[in-house]
Design a protein around this motif. Structure first.
Motif, PDB file in Angstrom:
ATOM      1  N   VAL A  73      52.900 -59.195  24.923  1.00  0.00           N
ATOM      2  CA  VAL A  73      51.766 -58.287  24.777  1.00  0.00           C
ATOM      3  C   VAL A  73      52.235 -56.830  24.699  1.00  0.00           C
ATOM      4  O   VAL A  73      52.960 -56.351  25.585  1.00  0.00           O
ATOM      5  CB  VAL A  73      50.789 -58.435  25.957  1.00  0.00           C
ATOM      6  N   ALA A  74      51.798 -56.125  23.673  1.00  0.00           N
ATOM      7  CA  ALA A  74      51.991 -54.681  23.567  1.00  0.00           C
ATOM      8  C   ALA A  74      50.750 -53.986  24.125  1.00  0.00           C
ATOM      9  O   ALA A  74      49.639 -54.301  23.724  1.00  0.00           O
ATOM     10  CB  ALA A  74      52.202 -54.282  22.111  1.00  0.00           C
ATOM     11  N   VAL A  75      50.953 -53.073  25.054  1.00  0.00           N
ATOM     12  CA  VAL A  75      49.856 -52.259  25.589  1.00  0.00           C
ATOM     13  C   VAL A  75      50.026 -50.859  25.020  1.00  0.00           C
ATOM     14  O   VAL A  75      50.898 -50.095  25.438  1.00  0.00           O
ATOM     15  CB  VAL A  75      49.861 -52.229  27.128  1.00  0.00           C
ATOM     16  N   LYS A  76      49.197 -50.533  24.020  1.00  0.00           N
ATOM     17  CA  LYS A  76      49.336 -49.241  23.339  1.00  0.00           C
ATOM     18  C   LYS A  76      48.458 -48.206  24.019  1.00  0.00           C
ATOM     19  O   LYS A  76      47.237 -48.340  24.075  1.00  0.00           O
ATOM     20  CB  LYS A  76      48.937 -49.364  21.860  1.00  0.00           C
ATOM     21  N   LEU A  77      49.101 -47.178  24.548  1.00  0.00           N
ATOM     22  CA  LEU A  77      48.360 -46.075  25.142  1.00  0.00           C
ATOM     23  C   LEU A  77      49.122 -44.784  24.898  1.00  0.00           C
ATOM     24  O   LEU A  77      50.250 -44.784  24.404  1.00  0.00           O
ATOM     25  CB  LEU A  77      48.102 -46.313  26.630  1.00  0.00           C
ATOM     26  N   MET A 170      48.012 -57.299  21.111  1.00  0.00           N
ATOM     27  CA  MET A 170      47.989 -55.895  21.529  1.00  0.00           C
ATOM     28  C   MET A 170      46.702 -55.557  22.260  1.00  0.00           C
ATOM     29  O   MET A 170      45.602 -55.854  21.776  1.00  0.00           O
ATOM     30  CB  MET A 170      48.141 -54.962  20.319  1.00  0.00           C
ATOM     31  N   LEU A 171      46.859 -54.928  23.426  1.00  0.00           N
ATOM     32  CA  LEU A 171      45.755 -54.276  24.116  1.00  0.00           C
ATOM     33  C   LEU A 171      45.815 -52.797  23.770  1.00  0.00           C
ATOM     34  O   LEU A 171      46.825 -52.129  24.033  1.00  0.00           O
ATOM     35  CB  LEU A 171      45.875 -54.466  25.632  1.00  0.00           C
ATOM     36  N   LYS A 229      44.143 -50.067   9.615  1.00  0.00           N
ATOM     37  CA  LYS A 229      43.919 -51.367   8.959  1.00  0.00           C
ATOM     38  C   LYS A 229      45.222 -52.163   8.883  1.00  0.00           C
ATOM     39  O   LYS A 229      45.216 -53.398   9.022  1.00  0.00           O
ATOM     40  CB  LYS A 229      43.351 -51.134   7.549  1.00  0.00           C
ATOM     41  N   ALA A 230      46.344 -51.469   8.697  1.00  0.00           N
ATOM     42  CA  ALA A 230      47.624 -52.168   8.653  1.00  0.00           C
ATOM     43  C   ALA A 230      47.928 -52.849   9.981  1.00  0.00           C
ATOM     44  O   ALA A 230      48.426 -53.983  10.010  1.00  0.00           O
ATOM     45  CB  ALA A 230      48.738 -51.181   8.289  1.00  0.00           C
ATOM     46  N   VAL A 231      47.619 -52.181  11.095  1.00  0.00           N
ATOM     47  CA  VAL A 231      47.881 -52.768  12.414  1.00  0.00           C
ATOM     48  C   VAL A 231      46.965 -53.967  12.649  1.00  0.00           C
ATOM     49  O   VAL A 231      47.396 -55.020  13.122  1.00  0.00           O
ATOM     50  CB  VAL A 231      47.712 -51.715  13.525  1.00  0.00           C
ATOM     51  N   LEU A 232      45.665 -53.818  12.306  1.00  0.00           N
ATOM     52  CA  LEU A 232      44.728 -54.931  12.470  1.00  0.00           C
ATOM     53  C   LEU A 232      45.124 -56.122  11.623  1.00  0.00           C
ATOM     54  O   LEU A 232      45.017 -57.274  12.054  1.00  0.00           O
ATOM     55  CB  LEU A 232      43.306 -54.494  12.114  1.00  0.00           C
ATOM     56  N   ALA A 238      44.321 -61.050  17.362  1.00  0.00           N
ATOM     57  CA  ALA A 238      45.001 -60.947  18.660  1.00  0.00           C
ATOM     58  C   ALA A 238      45.060 -59.503  19.150  1.00  0.00           C
ATOM     59  O   ALA A 238      46.129 -58.988  19.522  1.00  0.00           O
ATOM     60  CB  ALA A 238      46.397 -61.556  18.566  1.00  0.00           C
ATOM     61  N   MET A 239      43.882 -58.837  19.159  1.00  0.00           N
ATOM     62  CA  MET A 239      43.790 -57.454  19.621  1.00  0.00           C
ATOM     63  C   MET A 239      42.519 -57.286  20.440  1.00  0.00           C
ATOM     64  O   MET A 239      41.508 -57.955  20.198  1.00  0.00           O
ATOM     65  CB  MET A 239      43.760 -56.473  18.447  1.00  0.00           C
ATOM     66  N   THR A 240      42.570 -56.372  21.393  1.00  0.00           N
ATOM     67  CA  THR A 240      41.376 -56.008  22.152  1.00  0.00           C
ATOM     68  C   THR A 240      41.450 -54.533  22.514  1.00  0.00           C
ATOM     69  O   THR A 240      42.541 -53.946  22.497  1.00  0.00           O
ATOM     70  CB  THR A 240      41.215 -56.910  23.395  1.00  0.00           C
ATOM     71  N   TYR A 241      40.288 -53.925  22.854  1.00  0.00           N
ATOM     72  CA  TYR A 241      40.194 -52.471  22.910  1.00  0.00           C
ATOM     73  C   TYR A 241      39.435 -52.006  24.147  1.00  0.00           C
ATOM     74  O   TYR A 241      38.370 -52.541  24.478  1.00  0.00           O
ATOM     75  CB  TYR A 241      39.464 -51.940  21.665  1.00  0.00           C
ATOM     76  N   ILE A 242      39.981 -50.995  24.817  1.00  0.00           N
ATOM     77  CA  ILE A 242      39.321 -50.349  25.947  1.00  0.00           C
ATOM     78  C   ILE A 242      39.363 -48.844  25.734  1.00  0.00           C
ATOM     79  O   ILE A 242      40.440 -48.285  25.480  1.00  0.00           O
ATOM     80  CB  ILE A 242      40.002 -50.703  27.280  1.00  0.00           C
TER      81      ILE A 242
END
Length: 329
Positions: A73-77, A170-171, A229-232, A238-242
């Protein structure tokens, strides 16, 4: 432009307008339902909200949208400039990571002049800001990978940090705030600029010919969307957003200690598996505030054509602006 004219222009979602009425009229929100938060074609997405702006609140909303998270899992912040005052606190993220096995915080180097422009300087800032409790992968430390942009009108491919391809899901954990050029920084900006490589990808988004910061207004918003769009496309579902709506300066966390003082009150933490819905809901919650409380931040958004981020995301098939807002409190 007054509020009525703005809402008409940007096409505020019916769900957002309904919630604005609930804020002022005191009506109850829907009860929480742990169903998947992504809209069926032509339907509404679910956006969860908590007013508990704390590590516990963060973990609570994550539990509602964690179904897509699997494998590595990548946690992008945004880990912030040195001593940046407004970022999502590292201590909160430390608690959240207890719920996410095999998680790694991911970042990329910057395009603007900053200690974070080089990998060595970036790692110094990570230590300064307290990101020393978990692995932090600077995705472009070892170069770039070109990802396709299906349907892009400005970009056919975009350079992302090479290590992005090492992750299964990715979160996107975002501090929602203003932005000097983008109007606002939500989940889209976090991945579109935040995953693009510092030397190549961010240059593709911003530079017009020899003018380093040449793109602005709607063209810049569309470039940002196409990068997102490239990342999605790469991660698929397999992505979620906060979005954490606290300490919302008109400036991005890129401004560090130089960010303009916060004049907008904290709102809450919201989450969805739909990137369009989570950013639209954040905007709607902001516009539901009294005018004097939201004036600075909404002026920043409007003056930079920031809402084109959301309308173009929907045009690019990245999600839905229609949603149901569900309290988990």
């Amino acid at each position: 432009m007054n509020r009525r004219e703005f809402l008409k222009t940007v096409g505020l979602s019916a769900a957002g307008l309904a919630f604005a009425g609930k804020l002022t009229g005191g009506l109850a929100m829907a009860a929480a339902d742990p169903s998947d938060a992504t809209a069926a074609p032509g339907g509404k997405s679910t956006v969860y909200i908590t007013r508990d702006i704390s590590p516990a609140g963060l973990r609570k909303v994550y539990s509602r949208v964690n179904l897509p998270i699997r494998g590595k899992v990548a946690v992008k912040l945004h880990t912030g400039e040195p001593h940046g005052p407004n970022i999502v606190p590292a201590a909160w993220v430390k608690e959240l990571l207890n719920d996410i096995p095999s998680a790694t915080v991911v970042e990329t180097n910057t395009f603007y002049n900053s200690p974070r422009r080089t990998t060595e300087g970036h790692r110094d800032v990570l230590r300064t800001n307290g990101w020393d409790f978990c692995p932090v992968d600077i995705l472009d430390a070892d170069g770039d990978v070109m990802l396709p942009v299906p349907g892009g009108k400005w970009l056919t491919e975009i350079a992302m940090g090479r290590n992005l391809t090492n992750y299964d899901s990715m979160l996107v954990l975002t501090h929602f705030k203003g932005h000097m050029m983008g109007g606002f920084g939500g989940s889209l900006k976090n991945i579109a600029i935040g995953c693009a490589s510092g030397k190549v990808g961010k240059k593709q988004i911003h530079q017009d010919g020899d003018n380093m910061w040449g793109h602005s207004g709607e063209r810049l918003m569309e470039n940002i969307v196409e990068s997102g769009k490239a990342v999605l496309t790469h991660f698929g579902p397999a992505m979620t957003y906060i979005n954490v709506m606290r300490n919302m300066s008109v400036d991005c966390d890129c401004a560090g200690v130089g960010a303009e003082p916060v004049t907008t009150p904290d709102i809450g933490i919201i989450a969805s598996t739909d990137i369009v819905a989570v950013d639209q809901a954040s905007i709607d919650l902001l516009y539901a505030l009294p005018a004097e409380q939201r004036r600075d931040l909404t002026e920043r958004i409007e003056s930079r054509h920031g809402m084109r981020q959301i309308s173009y995301m929907e045009e690019m098939g990245m999600g839905s602006r229609r949603y149901d807002l569900v309290s988990v409190d």
